[in-house]
Write an enzyme that holds these catalytic residues in place. Structure first.
Site, short mmCIF file in Angstrom:
data_model
loop_
_atom_site.label_atom_id
_atom_site.label_comp_id
_atom_site.label_asym_id
_atom_site.label_seq_id
_atom_site.Cartn_x
_atom_site.Cartn_y
_atom_site.Cartn_z
N GLY A 1 0.93 -1.25 0.11
CA GLY A 1 0.13 -0.37 0.02
C GLY A 1 1.09 1.00 -0.07
O GLY A 1 2.08 1.76 -0.15
N LEU A 2 -0.30 2.67 -0.35
CA LEU A 2 0.80 3.75 -0.16
C LEU A 2 1.58 3.98 0.99
O LEU A 2 1.29 3.25 2.47
CB LEU A 2 0.24 4.94 -0.61
CG LEU A 2 -0.65 4.33 -1.54
CD1 LEU A 2 -1.82 5.78 -1.63
CD2 LEU A 2 0.32 4.97 -3.00
N GLY B 1 1.94 5.70 4.56
CA GLY B 1 1.01 6.48 5.30
C GLY B 1 -0.30 5.30 5.12
O GLY B 1 -0.90 5.98 6.15
N ALA B 2 -0.54 4.37 5.00
CA ALA B 2 -1.84 3.77 4.45
C ALA B 2 -1.80 3.05 5.77
O ALA B 2 -2.79 2.23 6.31
CB ALA B 2 -1.57 2.49 3.40
N GLY B 3 -0.95 2.55 6.62
CA GLY B 3 -1.04 2.22 7.89
C GLY B 3 -0.87 0.40 8.24
O GLY B 3 -0.83 0.09 8.92
N LYS B 4 0.10 0.21 6.95
CA LYS B 4 0.75 -1.59 6.74
C LYS B 4 1.66 -1.35 8.08
O LYS B 4 1.46 -2.25 9.10
CB LYS B 4 1.67 -1.42 5.38
CG LYS B 4 1.05 -0.90 4.46
CD LYS B 4 1.66 -1.30 3.36
CE LYS B 4 3.36 -0.62 3.28
NZ LYS B 4 3.01 1.37 2.97
N SER C 1 6.01 -1.69 -1.95
CA SER C 1 6.07 -3.32 -3.15
C SER C 1 5.40 -2.63 -4.69
O SER C 1 3.82 -2.55 -4.60
CB SER C 1 5.79 -4.27 -2.67
OG SER C 1 4.61 -4.42 -1.98
#
Length: 390
Positions: free
Chosen positions: A63-64, A66-69, A137
């Site tokens: 994910g982008l 800051g997405a919370g990954k 990724s």
């Protein structure tokens, strides 16, 4: 002049990147041979954590920025480890401070970054660990290569898209990276001036802009349970067996077409216990294997250890067994009304003496509870799945 100089440097940078990529892709040591381990995955699984069994796999969070990954990754790691499941989280920033500190953010370096991480994740998974990889990724081809690497080794790989809108990612921008990218201070920033190729068919999509961290972790845990990575007892949920509201009429219609078995009030009460999830993780009356585990260990041992000292079985008379044993499903009725559908039943010998001796320390029918067990000459029936509407 300035444009000419810039073009020279751009050309030079591209040449350096291409040389680095070619060097990286070359296997310099040609006199090597893969060595098979003497320890099997099954053996590794037996010594890892409280929950026995090989559970090695990779959960790939993409994910982008800051997405919370990372937040989800660490929360899932904590959730699993606290429940006796060996897990380790590989974070993008952490890896770039060590193993991949020689890589930048060019397309070539990004590709090499993911290649190395995929190899490391595969090693963790092969060792029996649930490896949680949280990396932007951005390229589909790199993620597909990571999946292929695992599947060729017989390891499970779950691509999970942390699908958070870029507006929310920018609001969370604790590192100030989006602001710098908007100002042109950072080049090649994913989502701004570098593409992010979202998964078209991920194993799980997490809308982390709408869901809480706990909700995301629960979704991931259920994904792992459904794919036989986690045992039933790890999930913090009650396993209710009620028919969903939108399928009640279908179940009632089906019940009218099935052979039926009339049950008594005590049996109905056990149906209620099962339906409301009080006997989680049971999904119906006990199979013989579960029945014996209950007697000998006071626990259910499949899919993790669950305390269960009381046998939950449905006794039936031999004549009903002979009538129903070839059925794939039949209906339970109380006072003539359908209350449950039993699927794929298993019939087995009751062994009343052993049951009473182990549970009450006596098999004398004068004992009030032993008397109940001895009321009928019966064998025990167990459905693999029980659909209930009371």
């Amino acid at each position: 002049m300035n444009t000419f100089i810039e073009n020279i440097f751009n050309t030079k940078d591209k040449q350096e990147h291409e040389e680095k990529r070619q060097k990286t892709n070359i296997q310099r040591a040609t006199n090597v041979k893969f060595q098979e381990h003497h320890v099997s995955r099954d053996k590794r699984g037996k010594v890892l954590g409280q929950k026995g069994g090989f559970r090695g796999c990779t959960v790939w969070l993409t994910g982008l920025s800051g997405a919370g990954k990372t937040t989800i990754s660490f929360a899932l790691e904590e959730y699993l480890v606290s429940r006796g499941i060996h897990a380790y989280s590989l974070d993008g920033d952490n890896v770039r401070t060590g193993l991949n500190k020689d890589l930048g953010f060019s397309p070539e370096d990004r590709e090499e970054n993911i290649r190395r991480i995929a190899e490391v994740a595969k090693l963790f998974a092969d060792g029996g660990t649930v490896c949680i990889s949280s990396f932007i990724s951005p390229y589909t081809k790199d993620r597909n290569k990571a999946r292929k690497l695992h599947e060729e080794s017989g390891l499970k790989f779950f691509e999970c898209h942390v699908n958070t809108p870029i507006e929310i990612c920018e609001q969370r921008d604790v590192k100030g990276l989006y602001k710098k990218a908007r100002e042109g201070k950072i080049k090649g920033f994913t989502g701004i001036d570098s593409a992010y190729e979202a998964p078209e068919n991920p194993d799980l999509k997490l809308k982390a802009g709408e869901l809480s961290i706990d909700e995301c972790v629960e979704m991931l845990a259920h994904l792992l349970k459904e794919n036989d990575v986690l045992p039933e007892g790890v999930i913090d949920s009650v396993k209710e067996l009620f028919v969903p509201n939108d399928r009640v009429e279908l179940a009632r219609t089906e019940a009218q077409t099935l052979p039926s078995l009339e049950i008594n009030k005590l049996d109905l009460q056990w149906v209620q216990v099962l339906s409301e999830g009080w006997a989680t993780p049971l999904s119906g009356f006990m199979r013989e294997r579960q029945y014996l585990q209950c007697h000998h260990f006071a626990c259910l041992l499949d899919d993790g250890v669950s305390n269960q000292s009381i046998p939950i079985v449905l006794p039936v008379e031999t004549e009903h067994k002979e009538r129903l044993e070839d059925c794939t499903a039949f209906c339970l009725r109380y006072d003539g009304k359908p209350v449950a559908i039993l699927r794929k039943p298993e019939f087995y010998k009751h062994n009343k003496d052993e049951r009473c001796g182990r549970k009450f320390g006596i098999s004398n029918p004068g004992h009030p509870y032993v008397k109940v067990v001895y009321l009928i000459d019966c064998i025990t029936l167990q459905p693999k799945k029980i659909n209930i509407n009371l």
